[in-house]
Design a protein around this motif. Structure first.
Motif, PDB file in Angstrom:
ATOM      1  N   ARG A   1       2.719  23.696 -10.960  1.00  0.00           N
ATOM      2  CA  ARG A   1       3.561  24.627 -11.739  1.00  0.00           C
ATOM      3  C   ARG A   1       4.090  23.963 -12.994  1.00  0.00           C
ATOM      4  O   ARG A   1       4.163  24.574 -14.069  1.00  0.00           O
ATOM      5  CB  ARG A   1       4.710  25.143 -10.862  1.00  0.00           C
ATOM      6  CG  ARG A   1       4.263  26.111  -9.773  1.00  0.00           C
ATOM      7  CD  ARG A   1       5.449  26.802  -9.116  1.00  0.00           C
ATOM      8  NE  ARG A   1       6.266  25.861  -8.338  1.00  0.00           N
ATOM      9  CZ  ARG A   1       6.078  25.605  -7.052  1.00  0.00           C
ATOM     10  NH1 ARG A   1       5.092  26.204  -6.396  1.00  0.00           N
ATOM     11  NH2 ARG A   1       6.862  24.762  -6.399  1.00  0.00           N
TER      12      ARG A   1
ATOM     13  N   GLU B   1       0.338  30.937 -10.819  1.00  0.00           N
ATOM     14  CA  GLU B   1       0.745  31.028  -9.413  1.00  0.00           C
ATOM     15  C   GLU B   1      -0.461  31.309  -8.522  1.00  0.00           C
ATOM     16  O   GLU B   1      -0.514  30.853  -7.383  1.00  0.00           O
ATOM     17  CB  GLU B   1       1.790  32.131  -9.239  1.00  0.00           C
ATOM     18  CG  GLU B   1       2.325  32.231  -7.814  1.00  0.00           C
ATOM     19  CD  GLU B   1       3.446  33.232  -7.674  1.00  0.00           C
ATOM     20  OE1 GLU B   1       3.568  33.822  -6.580  1.00  0.00           O
ATOM     21  OE2 GLU B   1       4.185  33.438  -8.647  1.00  0.00           O
TER      22      GLU B   1
ATOM     23  N   THR C   1      -1.750  27.767  -7.875  1.00  0.00           N
ATOM     24  CA  THR C   1      -0.870  26.841  -7.155  1.00  0.00           C
ATOM     25  C   THR C   1      -0.523  27.325  -5.749  1.00  0.00           C
ATOM     26  O   THR C   1      -0.250  26.518  -4.865  1.00  0.00           O
ATOM     27  CB  THR C   1       0.434  26.596  -7.932  1.00  0.00           C
ATOM     28  OG1 THR C   1       1.108  27.849  -8.137  1.00  0.00           O
ATOM     29  CG2 THR C   1       0.144  25.955  -9.286  1.00  0.00           C
TER      30      THR C   1
END
Length: 434
Positions: free
Chosen positions: A166, A172, A175
């Motif tokens: 991040r 997102e 990750t």
């Protein structure tokens, strides 16, 4: 890859994605698209056939069988790890690079080194090997000694790597993806040519049944009740009486899965629990704690969806890493994860291995029906660091309707007769089954 992009000039980076033939559905395309979005060009090396026909040499100099015929999980991991290096060498030659001036960069994490008992993570490297990671085989360790490997994430756990991603500006979607093992679906297929029925099989199955039928068998003063009394507390036995008011059955499966018991690797039986009605999941989780305490040769407990299992299981469906078997677990994995994603729950679950299990339930021993079907085990798992963790309990951590939808979707896959739900904590069961 993102760290390399920040640390080095682009002309010094060669990103290679080696497809070992055991990737998830559409996985290779997603990898290339994700790195392309970061401005990193990826060379795709499709090597499924080479991995399937791959082998390696053990420390004692013995040559392993081909991967496609191997059943031992440690051997599968070692073959895959060493084949990966061999193919990386071939790619180096194909790109006309000077091998003496090339360094392999890989995303080894701290848990990989701990579970492989690497001296980088354990004092003197004398800890017990839980499982050999493909990025920490003997060949990789030799390359480290020669200064040919760099591992910038080796001191981090998975939650820390997500935070690092991040901070590097990664999306997102990248990750928060569920971790996927380097050997891929190869270690999500329990391979076996013969059932695992050791001398303790009969007694272990009886003890498992004693746990889930404790109230009934207590009244009958079963001869082995002392084994439960010697391995449980008085409070545990009170809870057992309460939990076993419902009719459950325990079936010992003639397979082995990898676990961790007493800080050491275990390779033991799995017990399946079935019920005549909708189960109480808190009771199932309690059984999953008690059974390994009483049955020391058991390290994994699953709930078996569907009717109460009537017949014992003493045979397995011959299973190895052939294309049909891999396609079956790939499709089951895809369908289950599609349901999870559609419900918006991917980020709520730390990881969800989907495992092919070579057992054909519901076969009467009085009929000559061969063992030809298999089962799928779902392993929704909750953890902060992946060193310990809990099963995601239906009705509490994951809605029951989502679980039932996953089960119904998986049952549409050809050759699947039953679906299991893994209710084992870590320890005694590892996140992955192998």
């Amino acid at each position: 890859a993102a760290l390399l992009r920040k640390a080095l000039p682009s002309e010094q980076i060669y990103a290679v994605h080696i497809d070992n033939g055991f990737m998830r559905k559409n996985e290779s395309q997603e990898v290339i698209q994700s790195l392309d979005a970061l401005g990193i060009q990826v060379h795709l090396e499709s090597a499924g056939k080479e991995f399937a026909m791959g082998h390696t040499f053990l420390d004692n100099g013995i040559r392993t069988p081909l991967l496609c015929t191997t059943t031992d999980p440690e051997m599968k991991r070692k073959i895959i790890g060493d084949t990966f290096v061999a193919i990386a060498d071939r790619v180096i030659h194909k790109l006309n690079l000077d091998k003496d001036n090339v360094i392999l960069c890989q995303g080894t994490l701290r848990p990989d080194l701990i579970e492989s008992a690497s001296h980088l993570a354990t004092k003197g490297g004398l800890a017990s090997v839980i499982k050999t990671h493909h990025n920490d085989t003997a060949l990789i360790r030799h390359m480290r000694q020669e200064g040919k490997v760099v591992e910038p994430l080796k001191d981090f756990h998975k939650d820390e790597v997500r935070a690092l991603g991040r901070s590097l500006g990664l999306s997102e979607h990248l990750t928060q993806r569920h971790p996927f093992p380097g050997p891929g679906l190869a270690i999500r297929v329990i391979c076996a040519h013969m059932p695992h029925v050791d001398t303790d099989f009969g007694e272990t199955e009886v003890l498992a049944k004693l746990v889930v039928q404790y109230k009934h068998l207590l009244a009958r003063k079963h001869a082995l009740l002392n084994r439960i009394e010697n391995n449980t507390s008085e409070r545990d036995r009170e809870l057992l009486i309460e939990a076993t008011a419902t009719k459950y059955n325990a079936t010992l499966l003639p397979i082995r899965t990898v676990g961790v018991q007493g800080d050491a690797r275990s390779y033991n039986y799995c017990v399946g629990i079935s019920c005549a009605q909708d189960p109480n999941w808190e009771h199932l989780k309690f059984f999953a704690r008690i059974i390994p305490q009483v049955c020391h040769s058991v390290n994994r407990i699953v709930f078996i969806f569907g009717p109460l299992v009537q017949f014992p299981v003493h045979e397995i469906t011959n299973t190895q890493l052939c294309p049909m078997v891999v396609s079956t677990v790939r499709q089951a994995d895809y369908l289950a994860n599609q349901v999870l994603a559609s419900a918006g729950l991917t980020n709520s679950i730390s990881q969800m291995p989907v495992v092919l299990v070579p057992v054909h339930l519901d076969r009467s021993p009085l009929k000559t029906v061969p063992s030809c079907a298999r089962a799928i085990a779902l392993r929704p798992f909750l953890t902060d660091d992946f060193m310990t963790g809990e099963p995601a309990l239906p009705g509490k951590d994951i809605p029951l309707e989502v679980v039932h939808k996953m089960v119904s979707e998986v049952l549409t896959v050809n050759g699947i007769s039953r679906v299991f739900y893994d209710i084992t904590t870590k320890p005694p069961g590892t996140t992955e089954w192998e």
